[in-house]
Design a protein around this motif. Structure first.
Motif, PDB file in Angstrom:
ATOM      1  N   ARG A 120      31.221  26.105 -17.614  1.00 24.83           N
ATOM      2  CA  ARG A 120      31.282  24.661 -17.871  1.00 24.83           C
ATOM      3  C   ARG A 120      31.352  24.357 -19.361  1.00 24.83           C
ATOM      4  NH1 ARG A 120      26.991  24.181 -13.085  1.00 24.83           N
ATOM      5  NH2 ARG A 120      28.507  24.070 -11.412  1.00 24.83           N
ATOM      6  N   THR A 121      31.541  25.358 -20.185  1.00 19.37           N
ATOM      7  CA  THR A 121      31.676  25.092 -21.617  1.00 19.37           C
ATOM      8  C   THR A 121      33.050  24.491 -21.879  1.00 19.37           C
ATOM      9  OG1 THR A 121      32.553  27.311 -22.008  1.00 19.37           O
ATOM     10  CG2 THR A 121      30.179  27.019 -22.260  1.00 19.37           C
ATOM     11  N   ARG A 122      33.105  23.621 -22.890  1.00 21.17           N
ATOM     12  CA  ARG A 122      34.419  23.018 -23.181  1.00 21.17           C
ATOM     13  C   ARG A 122      35.236  23.904 -24.112  1.00 21.17           C
ATOM     14  NH1 ARG A 122      34.203  20.128 -27.956  1.00 21.17           N
ATOM     15  NH2 ARG A 122      32.115  20.045 -28.840  1.00 21.17           N
ATOM     16  N   LEU A 123      34.568  24.898 -24.726  1.00 23.80           N
ATOM     17  CA  LEU A 123      35.284  25.815 -25.625  1.00 23.80           C
ATOM     18  C   LEU A 123      35.408  27.186 -24.961  1.00 23.80           C
ATOM     19  CD1 LEU A 123      33.427  24.945 -28.957  1.00 23.80           C
ATOM     20  CD2 LEU A 123      35.655  24.097 -28.167  1.00 23.80           C
ATOM     21  N   PRO A 124      36.541  27.832 -25.109  1.00 21.53           N
ATOM     22  CA  PRO A 124      36.701  29.170 -24.537  1.00 21.53           C
ATOM     23  C   PRO A 124      35.723  30.179 -25.163  1.00 21.53           C
ATOM     24  CG  PRO A 124      38.830  28.258 -25.193  1.00 21.53           C
ATOM     25  CD  PRO A 124      37.776  27.338 -25.737  1.00 21.53           C
ATOM     26  N   PRO A 125      35.304  31.184 -24.409  1.00 19.91           N
ATOM     27  CA  PRO A 125      34.413  32.217 -24.953  1.00 19.91           C
ATOM     28  C   PRO A 125      35.019  32.835 -26.209  1.00 19.91           C
ATOM     29  CG  PRO A 125      34.743  32.533 -22.592  1.00 19.91           C
ATOM     30  CD  PRO A 125      35.674  31.436 -23.011  1.00 19.91           C
ATOM     31  N   GLY A 126      34.187  32.980 -27.227  1.00 23.44           N
ATOM     32  CA  GLY A 126      34.653  33.608 -28.474  1.00 23.44           C
ATOM     33  C   GLY A 126      35.091  32.617 -29.533  1.00 23.44           C
ATOM     34  N   THR A 127      35.138  31.298 -29.180  1.00 23.61           N
ATOM     35  CA  THR A 127      35.552  30.282 -30.164  1.00 23.61           C
ATOM     36  C   THR A 127      34.473  30.137 -31.245  1.00 23.61           C
ATOM     37  OG1 THR A 127      36.599  29.083 -28.356  1.00 23.61           O
ATOM     38  CG2 THR A 127      36.279  27.866 -30.407  1.00 23.61           C
ATOM     39  N   ARG A 128      34.892  30.130 -32.509  1.00 23.62           N
ATOM     40  CA  ARG A 128      33.922  29.925 -33.598  1.00 23.62           C
ATOM     41  C   ARG A 128      33.424  28.482 -33.588  1.00 23.62           C
ATOM     42  NH1 ARG A 128      33.940  34.167 -37.565  1.00 23.62           N
ATOM     43  NH2 ARG A 128      35.584  35.608 -36.945  1.00 23.62           N
ATOM     44  N   HIS A 140      25.613  15.642 -21.429  1.00 18.36           N
ATOM     45  CA  HIS A 140      25.871  16.443 -20.234  1.00 18.36           C
ATOM     46  C   HIS A 140      24.885  16.069 -19.135  1.00 18.36           C
ATOM     47  CE1 HIS A 140      28.299  19.703 -18.729  1.00 18.36           C
ATOM     48  NE2 HIS A 140      27.247  20.081 -18.033  1.00 18.36           N
ATOM     49  N   GLY A 141      25.394  15.404 -18.102  1.00 19.19           N
ATOM     50  CA  GLY A 141      24.524  15.051 -16.976  1.00 19.19           C
ATOM     51  C   GLY A 141      24.503  16.173 -15.956  1.00 19.19           C
ATOM     52  N   ILE A 142      24.203  15.815 -14.709  1.00 17.27           N
ATOM     53  CA  ILE A 142      24.214  16.824 -13.645  1.00 17.27           C
ATOM     54  C   ILE A 142      25.676  17.153 -13.330  1.00 17.27           C
ATOM     55  CG2 ILE A 142      23.618  17.238 -11.218  1.00 17.27           C
ATOM     56  CD1 ILE A 142      21.229  15.288 -11.716  1.00 17.27           C
ATOM     57  N   PRO A 143      26.051  18.437 -13.391  1.00 11.04           N
ATOM     58  CA  PRO A 143      27.469  18.761 -13.175  1.00 11.04           C
ATOM     59  C   PRO A 143      27.876  18.567 -11.727  1.00 11.04           C
ATOM     60  CG  PRO A 143      26.157  20.765 -13.423  1.00 11.04           C
ATOM     61  CD  PRO A 143      25.228  19.610 -13.642  1.00 11.04           C
ATOM     62  N   GLY A 144      29.146  18.170 -11.535  1.00  6.02           N
ATOM     63  CA  GLY A 144      29.699  18.124 -10.185  1.00  6.02           C
ATOM     64  C   GLY A 144      29.770  19.537  -9.625  1.00  6.02           C
ATOM     65  N   PRO A 145      29.865  19.671  -8.282  1.00  2.62           N
ATOM     66  CA  PRO A 145      29.775  21.011  -7.680  1.00  2.62           C
ATOM     67  C   PRO A 145      30.870  21.957  -8.145  1.00  2.62           C
ATOM     68  CG  PRO A 145      30.348  19.321  -6.029  1.00  2.62           C
ATOM     69  CD  PRO A 145      30.007  18.609  -7.295  1.00  2.62           C
ATOM     70  N   ASP A 146      32.045  21.426  -8.456  1.00  4.27           N
ATOM     71  CA  ASP A 146      33.148  22.306  -8.863  1.00  4.27           C
ATOM     72  C   ASP A 146      33.478  22.183 -10.350  1.00  4.27           C
ATOM     73  OD1 ASP A 146      33.304  23.425  -6.404  1.00  4.27           O
ATOM     74  OD2 ASP A 146      34.976  22.196  -5.704  1.00  4.27           O
ATOM     75  N   GLU A 147      32.544  21.607 -11.105  1.00  2.71           N
ATOM     76  CA  GLU A 147      32.779  21.519 -12.543  1.00  2.71           C
ATOM     77  C   GLU A 147      32.752  22.924 -13.144  1.00  2.71           C
ATOM     78  OE1 GLU A 147      30.382  18.539 -14.478  1.00  2.71           O
ATOM     79  OE2 GLU A 147      30.856  19.398 -16.438  1.00  2.71           O
ATOM     80  N   GLY A 148      33.825  23.282 -13.817  1.00  3.59           N
ATOM     81  CA  GLY A 148      33.927  24.631 -14.396  1.00  3.59           C
ATOM     82  C   GLY A 148      34.743  25.581 -13.545  1.00  3.59           C
ATOM     83  N   LEU A 149      35.022  25.176 -12.304  1.00  3.68           N
ATOM     84  CA  LEU A 149      35.762  26.064 -11.390  1.00  3.68           C
ATOM     85  C   LEU A 149      37.110  26.491 -11.976  1.00  3.68           C
ATOM     86  CD1 LEU A 149      36.349  27.437  -8.659  1.00  3.68           C
ATOM     87  CD2 LEU A 149      36.957  25.202  -7.743  1.00  3.68           C
TER      88      LEU A 149
END
Ligand SMILES: Cc1cc2nc3c(=O)[nH]c(=O)nc-3n(C[C@H](O)[C@H](O)[C@H](O)COP(=O)(O)O)c2cc1C
Length: 189
Positions: A120-128, A140-149
């Motif tokens: 659910r991060t908005r930046l890709p892994p490894g971004t400085r 950041h509230g409660i995420p929807g069930p498929d948020e980040g899918l």
């Protein structure tokens, strides 16, 4: 132990690792060839092990560098270690990245929520980043069930070679996939 017993033990250990987080082979190191040709390695968690289908899986972020690496060169090596029992298993094979399909959705829906936070991060892994929390949205509230899918992928590995070392017994065994079966041999530890 006979070679046949060792082969069965390898898959038993892998299946146990899928069931229980505390099992030593749950946590594996996965080695790939970097885009510049240098080796790259990271920790992954074993998520499924199917001896009959000859398949293992782990989950990852589709934005992560390892996906670009595996897309270019699908071969991978995994190593797991059980330091209490002096065991090592090395697994070599080719990967396939599941970016869609029901198996991926099932893997997402059956994963505990705390395992999904990283997708659910908005930046890709490894971004400085300037601050350690910058990857997450401030409000950041409660995420929807498929948020980040959309970032979630399953890496499927079809083992071609299993290398087992039992240092307590000074035994090392090699299993090489040959069509739909395995050839078994002892090798020097
Ligand atoms: C205990 C532990 C378990 C991890 N499990 C996974 C995993 O299952 N899948 C994954 O992609 N990354 C996992 N990671 C993070 C990776 O090791 C790595 O930092 C991240 O995937 C970025 O790798 P890359 O830059 O090579 O793509 C885990 C890290 C730790 C410490």
């Amino acid at each position: 132990m006979s070679l046949g017993q060792i082969y069965a033990r390898i898959w038993d250990c892998l299946a146990a690792a899928v069931r229980e987080d505390s099992q030593p082979f749950k946590v594996m190191q996965a080695a790939t060839i970097g885009l510049d040709g240098s080796p790259n390695v990271r920790t992954v968690l074993l998520r499924s092990a199917n001896e009959v289908g000859n398949r293992l899986t782990f989950h990852t972020d589709l934005r992560s560098p390892k996906i670009a690496e595996l897309t270019r060169e699908p071969r991978i090596a995994l190593v797991g270690c059980d330091p209490v029992h002096n065991l090592q298993v090395r697994i070599y094979g080719k990967t396939r990245i599941l970016r869609d399909g029901q198996a991926r959705i099932d893997a997402w829906r059956t994963s505990p929520d705390h395992d999904l936070i990283v997708y659910r991060t908005r930046l890709p892994p490894g971004t400085r980043m300037s601050h350690s929390g910058d990857a997450f949205d401030a409000a950041h509230g409660i995420p929807g069930p498929d948020e980040g899918l959309k970032h979630f992928g399953v890496v499927e590995l079809r083992p071609a070679r299993l290398d087992w070392l039992d240092l307590s017994e000074n035994q090392r065994a090699l299993f090489v996939r040959d069509g739909d079966s395995w050839t078994h041999s002892w090798i020097a530890p």
